[in-house]
Motif scaffolding. Structure first.
Motif, PDB file in Angstrom:
ATOM      1  N   VAL A 187      -4.196   2.822   2.635  1.00 51.06           N
ATOM      2  CA  VAL A 187      -3.113   1.972   3.125  1.00 51.06           C
ATOM      3  C   VAL A 187      -2.712   2.516   4.489  1.00 51.06           C
ATOM      4  CG1 VAL A 187      -0.753   1.186   2.748  1.00 51.06           C
ATOM      5  CG2 VAL A 187      -2.312   1.429   0.810  1.00 51.06           C
ATOM      6  N   ALA A 188      -2.759   1.661   5.506  1.00 50.79           N
ATOM      7  CA  ALA A 188      -2.505   2.120   6.866  1.00 50.79           C
ATOM      8  C   ALA A 188      -1.950   0.990   7.720  1.00 50.79           C
ATOM      9  CB  ALA A 188      -3.798   2.655   7.490  1.00 50.79           C
ATOM     10  N   TRP A 196       0.213  -4.090   8.579  1.00 53.69           N
ATOM     11  CA  TRP A 196      -0.261  -3.215   7.512  1.00 53.69           C
ATOM     12  C   TRP A 196      -1.536  -3.797   6.900  1.00 53.69           C
ATOM     13  CZ3 TRP A 196       1.627   1.537   6.313  1.00 53.69           C
ATOM     14  CH2 TRP A 196       2.860   1.879   6.882  1.00 53.69           C
ATOM     15  N   ARG A 197      -2.444  -2.920   6.499  1.00 56.01           N
ATOM     16  CA  ARG A 197      -3.687  -3.320   5.866  1.00 56.01           C
ATOM     17  C   ARG A 197      -4.070  -2.291   4.800  1.00 56.01           C
ATOM     18  NH1 ARG A 197      -2.810  -7.316   8.332  1.00 56.01           N
ATOM     19  NH2 ARG A 197      -4.242  -8.592   9.611  1.00 56.01           N
ATOM     20  N   PRO A 220       6.053  -2.216   3.901  1.00 60.83           N
ATOM     21  CA  PRO A 220       6.708  -3.423   3.348  1.00 60.83           C
ATOM     22  C   PRO A 220       6.414  -3.615   1.864  1.00 60.83           C
ATOM     23  CG  PRO A 220       4.746  -4.074   4.528  1.00 60.83           C
ATOM     24  CD  PRO A 220       4.878  -2.583   4.726  1.00 60.83           C
ATOM     25  N   ALA A 221       6.628  -2.583   1.084  1.00 59.41           N
ATOM     26  CA  ALA A 221       6.412  -2.644  -0.361  1.00 59.41           C
ATOM     27  C   ALA A 221       7.115  -1.451  -0.993  1.00 59.41           C
ATOM     28  CB  ALA A 221       4.922  -2.638  -0.707  1.00 59.41           C
ATOM     29  N   GLU A 222       7.277  -1.497  -2.310  1.00 62.49           N
ATOM     30  CA  GLU A 222       7.964  -0.406  -3.002  1.00 62.49           C
ATOM     31  C   GLU A 222       7.205   0.902  -2.838  1.00 62.49           C
ATOM     32  OE1 GLU A 222       9.523   0.736  -7.511  1.00 62.49           O
ATOM     33  OE2 GLU A 222       8.838  -1.300  -7.038  1.00 62.49           O
ATOM     34  N   TYR A 227       1.566  -2.071  -2.888  1.00 55.56           N
ATOM     35  CA  TYR A 227       1.057  -2.828  -1.733  1.00 55.56           C
ATOM     36  C   TYR A 227      -0.406  -3.214  -1.945  1.00 55.56           C
ATOM     37  CZ  TYR A 227      -0.421  -4.014   2.979  1.00 55.56           C
ATOM     38  OH  TYR A 227      -0.944  -4.675   4.064  1.00 55.56           O
ATOM     39  N   VAL A 228      -1.213  -2.271  -2.438  1.00 57.36           N
ATOM     40  CA  VAL A 228      -2.631  -2.560  -2.669  1.00 57.36           C
ATOM     41  C   VAL A 228      -2.793  -3.625  -3.745  1.00 57.36           C
ATOM     42  CG1 VAL A 228      -4.837  -1.614  -3.460  1.00 57.36           C
ATOM     43  CG2 VAL A 228      -3.400  -0.283  -1.915  1.00 57.36           C
ATOM     44  N   ARG A 229      -2.015  -3.513  -4.819  1.00 57.08           N
ATOM     45  CA  ARG A 229      -2.114  -4.514  -5.896  1.00 57.08           C
ATOM     46  C   ARG A 229      -1.764  -5.915  -5.375  1.00 57.08           C
ATOM     47  NH1 ARG A 229       0.613  -0.318  -8.814  1.00 57.08           N
ATOM     48  NH2 ARG A 229      -0.811   0.738 -10.262  1.00 57.08           N
ATOM     49  N   GLU A 230      -0.714  -5.999  -4.570  1.00 54.86           N
ATOM     50  CA  GLU A 230      -0.334  -7.303  -4.005  1.00 54.86           C
ATOM     51  C   GLU A 230      -1.428  -7.827  -3.074  1.00 54.86           C
ATOM     52  OE1 GLU A 230       3.384  -6.717  -2.109  1.00 54.86           O
ATOM     53  OE2 GLU A 230       4.536  -6.576  -3.980  1.00 54.86           O
TER      54      GLU A 230
END
Length: 325
Positions: A187-188, A196-197, A220-222, A227-230
């Protein structure tokens, strides 16, 4: 103020968690003066820990690799065994073990002298893995490089192969490594896309730390895993694998009917189209038929099948060697 011994251990722990610490910030974390901090650093050096210092107002400290392994309560052989074991555990797919292994591996590699790193690499390249499963392999060197970049908050560049096979150069600010369903993701913040990607590690090549540090951005995630799951949920596209199977129509429908369309082309020969989340899961279904098959496409499935074949062959060869009198 903590005792000298406990403070030295706390200082060592802090130096291992960050590549570089500004002197003022490090002294504040320890609750000591700059002069006391310098004395504590000297104590670590006396114990064999290679601590580099940068002079000046913006000076600081960092733990570096030395000419010999610092006294970490393990000898050289144990350190090599530990690094190899952690690299294996990092790809085990066991919840909690893989991510902790990467963090520990990053600390060990940081202080490991070159001669021991060469031994670790030699063991990795001459040892065959018989691990089975649908997950693609992840290069341990890439895993370690990215883990250290995340920890040190250093920008990194790499080549990335997208799902459609297109290769692009990326420059990112690495945030976290995440293991989900035996796949590793970085995640970066992408400095090229200005957003973000998440990047699959098996599609990353030649990661190169730039040496440029950055101030962490707000994700922009908990958390990184969420973030990866979304991202996966919003971008997953089903894979359609086509194959010719030498099996009776009823047998193929019985095994694959829920995920495929089956058409009998000749007596005992069927044309199959399997829709799955990945080529590996389609291969798992084909293997369950216990019948000869030939993959028509896509290319990803052909490569995955070839990789499975090599791993099974190595495993069978290793077992045959062990059974020799």
């Amino acid at each position: 103020m903590a005792s000298t011994g406990s403070r030295a251990l706390q200082l060592l722990s802090l130096l291992q968690t960050n590549r570089y610490w500004p002197g003022q910030e490090l002294a504040q974390r320890l609750g000591v003066s700059a002069r006391t901090l310098r004395r504590d650093v000297e104590r670590l050096r006396d114990l064999g820990y290679p601590v580099d210092a940068t002079r000046g107002v913006a000076g600081g400290y960092q733990l570096a690799a030395g000419a010999s392994l610092p006294p970490l309560v393990v000898d050289d052989d144990e350190a090599v065994a530990l690094a190899v074991g952690l690299r294996t555990a990092a790809q085990s797919g066991i919840a909690g073990v893989d991510e902790a292994s990467v963090r520990a591996l990053a600390k060990i590699v940081q202080v490991m002298p070159p001669r021991l790193r060469r031994r670790v690499d030699a063991l990795r390249t001459t040892t065959l893995s018989t691990a089975l499963g649908p997950a693609p392999s992840t290069d341990p060197g890439i895993l370690t490089t990215l883990a250290q970049a995340c920890r040190d908050e250093v920008r990194i560049e790499f080549a990335y192969v997208a799902r459609d096979g297109q290769t692009s150069a990326r420059a990112v600010e690495p945030h976290r490594l995440v293991s989900i369903e035996r796949r590793w993701y970085l995640v970066a913040y992408d400095l090229t896309r200005f957003d973000w990607r998440s990047f699959r590690l098996d599609r990353i090549a030649e990661p190169r730390p730039t040496g440029t540090r950055f101030r962490p951005r707000v994700l922009p995630a908990e958390d990184a895993a969420e973030y990866v799951r979304e991202s996966l949920h919003s971008h997953v596209e089903p894979t359609v694998v086509e194959a010719i199977v030498e099996a009776a129509h009823d047998r193929v429908v019985e095994v694959l009917g829920r995920w495929s369309t089956v058409e009998e082309t000749n007596q005992g020969v069927c044309s199959v189209r399997i829709t799955a989340d990945s080529a590996e899961w389609a291969l798992f279904g084909l293997a369950s038929l216990d019948a000869p098959f030939r993959i028509i496409g896509p290319e990803e499935a052909v490569h995955a099948a070839a990789d499975w074949g090599r791993r099974f062959t190595r495993s069978a060869t290793a077992m045959a060697i062990e059974e020799r009198p």
